[in-house]
Design an enzyme around this catalytic site. Structure first.
Site, short mmCIF file in Angstrom:
data_model
loop_
_atom_site.label_atom_id
_atom_site.label_comp_id
_atom_site.label_asym_id
_atom_site.label_seq_id
_atom_site.Cartn_x
_atom_site.Cartn_y
_atom_site.Cartn_z
N ASP A 98 -0.38 -8.00 14.86
CA ASP A 98 -0.23 -6.23 15.04
C ASP A 98 1.39 -6.55 15.21
OD1 ASP A 98 0.26 -4.03 17.51
OD2 ASP A 98 1.90 -5.06 17.42
N HIS A 113 9.75 8.58 10.48
CA HIS A 113 7.97 8.55 10.06
C HIS A 113 7.90 7.22 8.60
CE1 HIS A 113 6.78 8.93 13.60
NE2 HIS A 113 7.31 10.58 13.69
N ASP A 162 6.49 4.22 7.30
CA ASP A 162 5.04 4.06 6.19
C ASP A 162 5.78 3.23 5.13
OD1 ASP A 162 3.54 5.92 7.71
OD2 ASP A 162 4.29 7.63 6.67
N ASP A 220 0.16 0.01 13.86
CA ASP A 220 1.11 -1.04 12.72
C ASP A 220 -0.01 -2.38 13.03
OD1 ASP A 220 1.12 -1.44 15.66
OD2 ASP A 220 3.27 -2.41 15.74
#
Length: 332
Positions: free
Chosen positions: A211, A224, A228, A254
């Site tokens: 994570d 965003h 990405d 993630d």
């Protein structure tokens, strides 16, 4: 309609048709023998016999099935005096088989078509079979039929290949993440299940759950698109720290997962974990911005083929959360 009654009805109709052809001079062959050959050919084309001929599966032994079907069709047409129709039979037969077996069988279909066409004309020239039209016209018709058959086989194969490509794209989309191109959670489960039977005390299978720490802050601060780009860059950096046979997957958001196989000890697994954690801490430069993230990595290992994939996933997931909410810079 049940197969046997249908075959009997087909035989009756074919006998009447071939009897009429014989009487008006369109076929010099015996109606009884022609009907028997047609019924045999139809029986061999039934799925039950195709499975038997294919070793239990329709896709097996493709060349054998193509050869038998084309030889039967060529024998029927040649016996009836229509040897020039052999390539036409081949187109119909290949269309079905290419639908079953895919574009890869086009070469075998073309070769077999050419062989049976030539064999039929040789039989006519050797006076082993009759011909309803003069030989010089029969030969020309066979040549043109063969050219048309080859063209048709090529077009059928192209169509089959396009269908296969489309199906493969759909399968890939269903099993891979659209952003990173990595296997998704479902595919990870399949690959983990296939890796576990090889697990042993000195051949560990390990599952890492990862994570990214600080990813939400990057997303909220820079947008965003940058988030990405960070996920793609993180995936590439994880790949660099893995062996060629290791499996990197994206579970969503993630979260990533890694399947390690052939690990000699838990210490070697810990070394991989430490290397991945260190690699992800190096700053990323994305669209002129420098961003930093970390990673919480939990691991679970299996040392027996009897290990359960679901339990391994749960252990890795719990280990990752223990790392995330425990002391900094720890892995488990």
């Amino acid at each position: 309609m049940p197969f046997v009654p249908g075959l009997i009805g087909y035989a009756a109709v074919m006998f009447l048709v071939t009897e009429w052809f014989y009487r008006v001079g369109l076929s010099p062959a015996s109606p009884k023998v022609t009907t028997a050959l047609l019924v045999l050919f139809l029986a061999l084309s039934h799925e039950r016999w195709q499975r038997l001929l294919g070793g239990g599966h329709l896709h097996n032994r493709l060349v054998l099935r193509l050869a038998v079907a084309n030889a039967g069709a060529a024998a029927i047409s040649t016996y009836a005096g229509w040897s020039f129709l052999a390539p036409g039979w081949a187109i119909l037969i290949a269309a079905v088989h290419l639908g079953w077996s895919g574009a890869r069988s086009r070469i075998e279909a073309g070769v077999i078509t050419a062989v049976v066409t030539v064999a039929a004309q040789v039989a006519v020239h050797a006076h082993l079979a009759p011909s309803v039209i003069p030989l010089k016209y029969a030969d020309g018709a066979a040549v043109w039929g063969l050219l048309l058959a080859v063209t048709a086989l090529h077009n059928i194969a192209v169509s089959a290949a396009r269908g296969e490509d489309a199906a493969e794209r759909l399968r890939h989309a269903a099993s891979h993440d659209g952003l990173t191109g990595l296997p998704n959670r479902t595919e990870m489960g399949r690959r983990l299940a296939s890796a576990l039977p090889a697990a042993g005390p000195e051949n560990l299978v390990a599952l890492l759950y990862i994570d990214l720490d600080g990813f939400k802050g990057v997303n909220d601060t820079h947008g965003h698109a940058t988030g990405d780009a960070l996920l793609v860059a993180a995936a590439e950096r994880f790949r660099e720290g893995l062996r060629p046979g290791d499996e990197l997957c994206r579970l969503g958001g993630d979260e990533f997962a890694v399947i390690l196989t052939g690990m000699p000890s838990t210490r070697s697994v810990d070394d991989v974990v430490a290397g991945l954690a260190e690699a992800i801490r190096r700053p990323f430069t994305l669209s002129g911005r420098t961003v930093r993230v970390g990673a919480s990595i939990g691991s679970a290992t299996a040392d027996t083929p009897a290990a359960d994939a679901t339990m391994l996933v749960e252990r890795a997931d719990l280990a990752m959360y223990a790392v995330k909410h425990g002391p900094a810079a720890t892995v488990r």
